[in-house]
Design an enzyme around this catalytic site. Structure first.
Site, PDB file in Angstrom:
ATOM      1  N   CYS A 147     -34.477  -2.231  34.812  1.00 54.05           N
ATOM      2  CA  CYS A 147     -33.669  -2.830  35.872  1.00 54.05           C
ATOM      3  C   CYS A 147     -33.152  -4.205  35.461  1.00 54.05           C
ATOM      4  O   CYS A 147     -33.890  -5.201  35.520  1.00 54.05           O
ATOM      5  CB  CYS A 147     -34.499  -2.940  37.145  1.00 54.05           C
ATOM      6  N   CYS A 150     -33.126  -6.795  38.302  1.00 53.76           N
ATOM      7  CA  CYS A 150     -34.452  -7.316  38.705  1.00 53.76           C
ATOM      8  C   CYS A 150     -35.007  -8.271  37.647  1.00 53.76           C
ATOM      9  O   CYS A 150     -35.594  -9.302  37.985  1.00 53.76           O
ATOM     10  CB  CYS A 150     -35.477  -6.196  38.876  1.00 53.76           C
ATOM     11  N   ASP A 151     -34.856  -7.931  36.378  1.00 55.46           N
ATOM     12  CA  ASP A 151     -35.592  -8.652  35.331  1.00 55.46           C
ATOM     13  C   ASP A 151     -34.718  -9.494  34.403  1.00 55.46           C
ATOM     14  O   ASP A 151     -35.249 -10.265  33.605  1.00 55.46           O
ATOM     15  CB  ASP A 151     -36.366  -7.637  34.459  1.00 55.46           C
TER      16      ASP A 151
END
Ligand code: NAP
Length: 321
Positions: A147, A150-151
């Protein structure tokens, strides 16, 4: 054991008014559109949002091909969700564990209760696919990610690989570059699957691509430090130093939940639907990326959701409600 489970389920559902016309499993673009339509038809509607898998749309950093909207996926989903709530659909943030056919409809058994509905719309989407190479599992959260939104921020100014050649991989590579990562794309062939407009954005940013190559393994100590690749044309192994590796090699449908209902799936696990989004089981409809439809886009997921809600409406009406 089964008796104990049934007793537990009965206890969880006791005394609660949890009767609906339509229950929608999933809160991605297909599920939320179905919820908007179903609620507007005047059906008592509930939609279940689960954490795993999260809607792929919520993880999409940029949406440019949904008519009338430009922004990120999370923003678009929030708008859809608020719209569904505005029209009276009810939202449950509960993991659905089991679906069961009962007289007059279905039971939806979640981690915290039992609901009943006359019709069900499955809109569970899909979950990211893994590469299945050594080191991948070991370094999840320590350099391996599925992701970018997200990261990605953990890797600003650092060296990352993105693996894959589809829309997701190219979108992720562009996003990571935009936030300041040193990105290289790795693809197993010599041409990308991603749509032309995305490819142009990729090349415009001078994001390098390692062609014809696959990841053999990820190595490191505390964290991932290098990826060992194989050039499939030259049959040559080589290593790339990395801080992170983002894997974007497609999705697999999240459809195990329909197994007990006898809903037919194709060999890849996608739910078989007709043009009205009906499955082979009466009263069960499906929409979006979990179906065997040819195009997997936000706009087609929304279309599926609207059709599924319409079919559920016709079905519930036919039951004389
Ligand atoms: P996808 O279109 O299925 O592409 C997967 C990519 O990963 C392909 O390039 C494939 O290579 C590669 N791949 C698969 N298995 C691999 C392996 N074991 N090792 C190395 N590479 C591997 O998946 P996606 O990009 O996640 O997209 C999923 C769906 O969502 C698609 O229908 C896509 O159009 C849609 N989507 C749309 C947008 C948008 O419209 N902006 C954004 C994201 C996703 P090959 O090309 O060689 O098969």
């Amino acid at each position: 054991m089964e008796a104990l489970i049934l007793q537990d389920i009965q206890e969880r559902s006791e005394g609660e008014g949890r009767e609906y016309d339509v229950a929608i499993i999933g809160a991605g673009p297909a599920g939320l559109t179905a919820a908007i339509y179903s609620a507007r038809y005047g059906l008592r509607t509930v939609f279940f949002e689960t954490v795993d898998p999260a809607s792929q749309l919520s993880l999409t950093p940029v949406i440019e091909n949904f008519p009338g909207f430009e922004g990120n996926g999370f923003e678009l989903l929030e708008k859809m969700k608020n719209q569904a709530l505005k029209f009276g659909a009810e939202h449950r943030f509960e993991n659905v564990e089991k679906l069961r056919k009962v007289s007059g409809g279905f039971e939806i058994i979640t981690e915290s209760g039992v609901y009943r509905a006359r019709a069900i719309i499955i809109a569970t989407g899909g979950k990211h696919r893994e590469l299945g190479v050594p080191g991948e599992k070991e370094f999840v959260g320590k350099g391996v990610s599925y992701c970018a939104t997200c990261d990605g921020h953990f890797f600003r100014g650092k060296k990352v690989l993105v693996v894959g050649g589809g829309n997701t991989a190219v979108t992720d590579a562009i996003y990571l570059k935009e936030i300041g990562c040193d990105v290289t794309l790795v693809h197993r062939r010599d041409e990308l699957r991603a749509e032309k407009a995305l490819q142009e954005e990729l090349f415009k940013r001078n994001i390098p691509v390692i062609w014809n190559s696959i990841v053999l393994r990820v190595e490191g100590d505390e964290r991932a430090k290098k990826a060992v690749l194989l050039n499939r044309v030259e049959n040559r192994e080589f290593e790339v130093e990395i801080d992170g590796i983002f894997i974007a090699v497609g999705i697999r449908p999240a459809t195990d939940i329909v197994m007990d209902l006898g809903v037919e799936r194709d060999p890849a696990g996608y739910i078989k639907v007709d043009r009205k989004q009906r499955t082979n089981v009466e009263g069960v409809f499906a929409a979006g990326d979990c179906c065997d439809n040819p195009l997997k886009q936000v706009v087609t997921a929304c279309g599926d959701g609207a059709v599924a809600a319409n079919s559920a409406f016709e079905y519930v009406k036919m039951m004389g409600v």
